[in-house]
Write a protein that holds these residues in place. Sequence first.
Motif, PDB file in Angstrom:
ATOM      1  N   THR A  55      24.747   3.101  15.610  1.00  0.00           N
ATOM      2  CA  THR A  55      24.971   3.544  17.071  1.00  0.00           C
ATOM      3  C   THR A  55      26.299   3.408  17.488  1.00  0.00           C
ATOM      4  O   THR A  55      26.842   2.176  17.273  1.00  0.00           O
ATOM      5  CB  THR A  55      23.670   3.110  17.823  1.00  0.00           C
ATOM      6  OG1 THR A  55      23.842   1.670  18.086  1.00  0.00           O
ATOM      7  CG2 THR A  55      22.478   3.464  17.393  1.00  0.00           C
ATOM      8  N   SER A 238      15.429  12.827  13.839  1.00  0.00           N
ATOM      9  CA  SER A 238      14.506  11.446  14.169  1.00  0.00           C
ATOM     10  C   SER A 238      15.369  10.423  13.875  1.00  0.00           C
ATOM     11  O   SER A 238      16.121  10.468  12.968  1.00  0.00           O
ATOM     12  CB  SER A 238      12.925  11.654  13.555  1.00  0.00           C
ATOM     13  OG  SER A 238      12.531  12.883  14.077  1.00  0.00           O
ATOM     14  N   LYS A 240      14.813   5.935  13.156  1.00  0.00           N
ATOM     15  CA  LYS A 240      14.002   4.891  12.997  1.00  0.00           C
ATOM     16  C   LYS A 240      14.841   3.558  13.260  1.00  0.00           C
ATOM     17  O   LYS A 240      16.027   3.704  12.886  1.00  0.00           O
ATOM     18  CB  LYS A 240      13.469   4.578  11.380  1.00  0.00           C
ATOM     19  CG  LYS A 240      12.386   5.382  11.098  1.00  0.00           C
ATOM     20  CD  LYS A 240      11.920   5.194   9.606  1.00  0.00           C
ATOM     21  CE  LYS A 240      10.984   6.068   9.283  1.00  0.00           C
ATOM     22  NZ  LYS A 240      10.435   5.549   7.784  1.00  0.00           N
ATOM     23  N   LEU A 241      14.339   2.627  13.964  1.00  0.00           N
ATOM     24  CA  LEU A 241      14.916   1.590  14.533  1.00  0.00           C
ATOM     25  C   LEU A 241      14.966   0.341  13.567  1.00  0.00           C
ATOM     26  O   LEU A 241      14.139   0.493  12.492  1.00  0.00           O
ATOM     27  CB  LEU A 241      14.452   1.279  15.979  1.00  0.00           C
ATOM     28  CG  LEU A 241      14.197   2.130  17.166  1.00  0.00           C
ATOM     29  CD1 LEU A 241      13.680   1.536  18.281  1.00  0.00           C
ATOM     30  CD2 LEU A 241      15.810   2.568  17.398  1.00  0.00           C
ATOM     31  N   TYR A 247      11.805   6.131  17.244  1.00  0.00           N
ATOM     32  CA  TYR A 247      12.509   6.107  18.313  1.00  0.00           C
ATOM     33  C   TYR A 247      12.164   7.265  18.889  1.00  0.00           C
ATOM     34  O   TYR A 247      11.684   8.478  18.600  1.00  0.00           O
ATOM     35  CB  TYR A 247      14.140   6.314  18.251  1.00  0.00           C
ATOM     36  CG  TYR A 247      14.803   6.424  19.666  1.00  0.00           C
ATOM     37  CD1 TYR A 247      14.516   5.481  20.497  1.00  0.00           C
ATOM     38  CD2 TYR A 247      15.443   7.669  19.960  1.00  0.00           C
ATOM     39  CE1 TYR A 247      15.380   5.431  21.690  1.00  0.00           C
ATOM     40  CE2 TYR A 247      16.130   7.853  21.343  1.00  0.00           C
ATOM     41  CZ  TYR A 247      16.153   6.485  22.063  1.00  0.00           C
ATOM     42  OH  TYR A 247      16.563   6.751  23.205  1.00  0.00           O
ATOM     43  N   ASN A 275      19.497   8.440  25.715  1.00  0.00           N
ATOM     44  CA  ASN A 275      19.114   6.780  25.817  1.00  0.00           C
ATOM     45  C   ASN A 275      18.732   6.531  27.163  1.00  0.00           C
ATOM     46  O   ASN A 275      19.657   5.708  27.773  1.00  0.00           O
ATOM     47  CB  ASN A 275      20.155   6.178  25.362  1.00  0.00           C
ATOM     48  CG  ASN A 275      19.854   4.589  25.018  1.00  0.00           C
ATOM     49  OD1 ASN A 275      18.677   4.371  24.867  1.00  0.00           O
ATOM     50  ND2 ASN A 275      20.833   3.923  25.104  1.00  0.00           N
ATOM     51  N   ILE A 279      17.426   1.624  25.356  1.00  0.00           N
ATOM     52  CA  ILE A 279      16.890   0.950  23.950  1.00  0.00           C
ATOM     53  C   ILE A 279      18.200   0.954  22.873  1.00  0.00           C
ATOM     54  O   ILE A 279      18.148  -0.019  22.417  1.00  0.00           O
ATOM     55  CB  ILE A 279      15.758   1.578  23.525  1.00  0.00           C
ATOM     56  CG1 ILE A 279      14.664   1.635  24.419  1.00  0.00           C
ATOM     57  CG2 ILE A 279      15.412   1.155  22.060  1.00  0.00           C
ATOM     58  CD1 ILE A 279      13.626   2.501  24.139  1.00  0.00           C
ATOM     59  N   LEU A 280      18.938   2.011  22.596  1.00  0.00           N
ATOM     60  CA  LEU A 280      19.908   2.166  21.833  1.00  0.00           C
ATOM     61  C   LEU A 280      21.142   1.328  22.476  1.00  0.00           C
ATOM     62  O   LEU A 280      21.646   1.933  23.547  1.00  0.00           O
ATOM     63  CB  LEU A 280      20.286   3.439  21.408  1.00  0.00           C
ATOM     64  CG  LEU A 280      19.055   4.242  20.781  1.00  0.00           C
ATOM     65  CD1 LEU A 280      19.694   5.656  20.695  1.00  0.00           C
ATOM     66  CD2 LEU A 280      18.487   3.645  19.703  1.00  0.00           C
ATOM     67  N   VAL A 286      20.392   1.705  12.038  1.00  0.00           N
ATOM     68  CA  VAL A 286      19.468   2.407  12.322  1.00  0.00           C
ATOM     69  C   VAL A 286      19.270   3.592  11.137  1.00  0.00           C
ATOM     70  O   VAL A 286      20.297   3.725  10.312  1.00  0.00           O
ATOM     71  CB  VAL A 286      19.412   3.486  13.529  1.00  0.00           C
ATOM     72  CG1 VAL A 286      19.578   2.740  15.027  1.00  0.00           C
ATOM     73  CG2 VAL A 286      20.907   4.282  13.633  1.00  0.00           C
TER      74      VAL A 286
END
Length: 379
Positions: A55, A238, A240-241, A247, A275, A279-280, A286
């Motif tokens: 990110t 999409s 994924k964290l 997410y 966002n 959270i990001l 990610v």
Amino acid sequence: MTLLRLTPLLFLLPFLFVGCTQQTKPTKKATQVSVGTYTVATQSLTLEQELSGRTKASKSAEIRPQISGIIKERLFKEGDFVKQGAVLYAIDDASYYATYEEAKATLANAEASVQSSRLKYERYQELVKIEGVSKQDMEDAKTSYLQAVANVEAKKAALQSARINLDYTKIKAPISGRIGISSVTEGALVTANQTTALATIRALDPVFVDITQSSTQLLKLRALLAQHGVSKGNTKLSLKLEDGTLYAHKGVLQFQEVSVDEGTGSVTLRAIFPNPDGILLPGMYVRSIVEEAVLEKAILVPQQGISRDPKGNATAMVVNAENKIETRKVQTQRAIGDKWLIQSGLNVGDRLVVEGVNKVRTGASVTVVDVTQSLGKAQ
């Protein structure tokens, strides 16, 4: 004599009877092996690829002073959201204010000189007509007037510069965003354009996600899209964290880098994600789920129906119309869940053996049990 001749015959009668009994006993038929089959069918399938990425703030600004001076006050709380134009630091402005006032007074003096020189020039213009003054004196008066006008413009520029420096004593936020740790406190000496940033502001809604894809994967995708019945996937992604959770918001693919990194052999893709909850954070690792392509008539079969020969080639056992086993070579493209995506070797309607594979050989007759429904449709 007669009895002695008959004795050997009487001795052989039981064996003859047993032999006749064994010849007339019927033979048992060989029992057929029962196998479970999966009926091959086509379906529309979206091909997805998980790619790693990091990110990154959509905007980032390092705060540095544009003039030198002593920090008089810090006007923000570290970690807070600041708006564009908000004052972050105040530098002691006493000397800059004095310079501004001096420039303003100098400009006023220059403007007064313009008025005096203009009147003299106009008077000499009238006198030269009656030879009251020489032409040279008139030309000198004109030159003095023009110099005074130019001097006014120079003093205006000096005043403007002094005003700008005075404004720079208030260090303002160039963008809106979340501000980080301050590297200085009140009383610190800062210098114009210093290398150390006072603080950094990052815009975190939306955020960028820079994804890396190998050039090999890119070439395979282009070859796949060139095939009949394959269309380009959606640009929505999409995410994924790091903890494996999905997410809540989807992102949009913005662009693909036009060159390949020579060190890693990868291409960078940039996506943008909303966002709103913060959270990001910049620098997070990610995994992005990218929709690469859509296959209109994809063939997916259970993985237990595909085996490998000693050379490593993929093979499949199929029950033909005569309920006999055929072995075929197939080409698999990729694993999707618990199924294989088949590129070639199987056709719609084929009965693929998925249960009892180890019990049968090529050419064997079998009893078929359809287990397509119990295995479920491919997703």
